[in-house]
Design an enzyme around this catalytic site. Structure first.
Site, PDB file in Angstrom:
ATOM      1  N   LYS A  59     -20.301 -30.548  -3.478  1.00 52.12           N
ATOM      2  CA  LYS A  59     -19.984 -30.373  -2.209  1.00 52.12           C
ATOM      3  C   LYS A  59     -19.627 -31.253  -1.622  1.00 52.12           C
ATOM      4  O   LYS A  59     -19.473 -32.028  -0.784  1.00 52.12           O
ATOM      5  CB  LYS A  59     -20.160 -32.419  -3.316  1.00 52.12           C
ATOM      6  CG  LYS A  59     -21.406 -32.547  -4.103  1.00 52.12           C
ATOM      7  CD  LYS A  59     -22.038 -34.005  -4.454  1.00 52.12           C
ATOM      8  CE  LYS A  59     -23.008 -33.961  -5.478  1.00 52.12           C
ATOM      9  NZ  LYS A  59     -24.358 -33.006  -5.422  1.00 52.12           N
ATOM     10  N   CYS A  60     -18.774 -29.948  -1.114  1.00 51.82           N
ATOM     11  CA  CYS A  60     -17.555 -30.166  -0.223  1.00 51.82           C
ATOM     12  C   CYS A  60     -17.860 -29.479   1.172  1.00 51.82           C
ATOM     13  O   CYS A  60     -18.833 -28.295   1.422  1.00 51.82           O
ATOM     14  CB  CYS A  60     -16.619 -29.724  -1.074  1.00 51.82           C
ATOM     15  SG  CYS A  60     -14.631 -29.087   1.025  1.00 51.82           S
ATOM     16  N   ARG A  61     -17.951 -29.247   2.257  1.00 52.66           N
ATOM     17  CA  ARG A  61     -18.336 -28.557   3.265  1.00 52.66           C
ATOM     18  C   ARG A  61     -17.690 -27.375   3.059  1.00 52.66           C
ATOM     19  O   ARG A  61     -18.659 -26.839   3.993  1.00 52.66           O
ATOM     20  CB  ARG A  61     -18.129 -29.408   4.449  1.00 52.66           C
ATOM     21  CG  ARG A  61     -16.162 -28.977   5.196  1.00 52.66           C
ATOM     22  CD  ARG A  61     -15.883 -29.624   6.817  1.00 52.66           C
ATOM     23  NE  ARG A  61     -14.353 -29.491   6.950  1.00 52.66           N
ATOM     24  CZ  ARG A  61     -13.924 -28.816   8.480  1.00 52.66           C
ATOM     25  NH1 ARG A  61     -14.902 -27.697   9.223  1.00 52.66           N
ATOM     26  NH2 ARG A  61     -13.419 -28.835   7.578  1.00 52.66           N
ATOM     27  N   PHE A  62     -17.160 -27.095   2.529  1.00 56.28           N
ATOM     28  CA  PHE A  62     -16.216 -25.386   2.499  1.00 56.28           C
ATOM     29  C   PHE A  62     -17.680 -25.207   1.928  1.00 56.28           C
ATOM     30  O   PHE A  62     -17.343 -23.534   1.618  1.00 56.28           O
ATOM     31  CB  PHE A  62     -14.975 -24.994   1.790  1.00 56.28           C
ATOM     32  CG  PHE A  62     -14.352 -25.725   3.533  1.00 56.28           C
ATOM     33  CD1 PHE A  62     -14.261 -25.558   4.358  1.00 56.28           C
ATOM     34  CD2 PHE A  62     -13.089 -27.128   3.286  1.00 56.28           C
ATOM     35  CE1 PHE A  62     -13.471 -26.092   5.764  1.00 56.28           C
ATOM     36  CE2 PHE A  62     -12.204 -27.165   4.075  1.00 56.28           C
ATOM     37  CZ  PHE A  62     -12.946 -26.899   5.482  1.00 56.28           C
ATOM     38  N   THR A  63     -18.333 -25.703   0.731  1.00 59.31           N
ATOM     39  CA  THR A  63     -18.766 -25.244  -0.707  1.00 59.31           C
ATOM     40  C   THR A  63     -19.947 -23.766   0.118  1.00 59.31           C
ATOM     41  O   THR A  63     -19.402 -22.661  -0.831  1.00 59.31           O
ATOM     42  CB  THR A  63     -19.246 -26.330  -1.384  1.00 59.31           C
ATOM     43  OG1 THR A  63     -18.732 -27.107  -1.897  1.00 59.31           O
ATOM     44  CG2 THR A  63     -20.395 -26.111  -2.816  1.00 59.31           C
TER      45      THR A  63
END
Length: 171
Positions: A43-47
């Protein structure tokens, strides 16, 4: 943000970690392979970008090559990996077609950091943040002898380090 404690191990091959089903995995099985070790989160913006590119690198260099990606889910940064280790594994495999190992969730900073991460941090160059890992998708490139070659921050895309991977593979 002090220095990471010294660790006696000289190679990632000396560690045993847990897979997503809580089974021991002796990392000596990766002797002779170049490794890209990454702390991942769903759930990370980098996922999306990182998982997509990790799968692309894996597909390009794993088959018939001495390359492996080792993914360690981490819930230490804004609780961005909230489910179980099996949930994290299932997410990577189903959504991003990950065929590389996704291990048990770990902590990467602090006194309860996983021993493998204490080793990785103590054997790589410090960053602005010291030896601490600042976010999800920090990457460590490890040579065939199990020694850390390079550390990359979360904003470095996996494809941006492809040339370093190729050099480590001797290509």
């Amino acid at each position: 943000m002090g220095a990471s404690p010294s660790v006696p191990e000289k190679s990632v091959h000396e560690f045993t970690v847990k897979d997503s089903k809580d089974q021991d995995v002796d990392l000596s099985i990766y002797k002779g392979k170049v490794l890209l070790i990454v702390n991942v989160a769903s759930k990370c913006r980098f996922t999306t970008s990182n998982y997509t590119e990790l799968t692309e690198l894996y597909n390009r260099y794993h088959k018939g090559k001495d390359f492996e990606i080792l993914a360690f889910p981490c819930n230490q940064f804004l609780y961005q990996e909230p489910g179980s280790s099996e949930d994290a594994h299932q997410f990577a495999c189903e959504k991003f077609k990950a065929e590389y190992p996704v291990f048990q969730k770990v902590r990467v900073n602090g006194p309860t950091a996983a021993p493998i991460y204490k080793f990785l941090k103590s054997n790589s160059k410090s960053t602005f943040w010291g030896n601490s890992i600042k976010w999800n998708f920090t990457k460590f490139l490890v040579n065939k002898n199990g020694e850390v070659i390079q550390r990359y921050g979360p904003t470095t895309s996996p494809l941006a380090i492809e040339a370093d991977i190729m050099r480590a593979l001797g290509e």
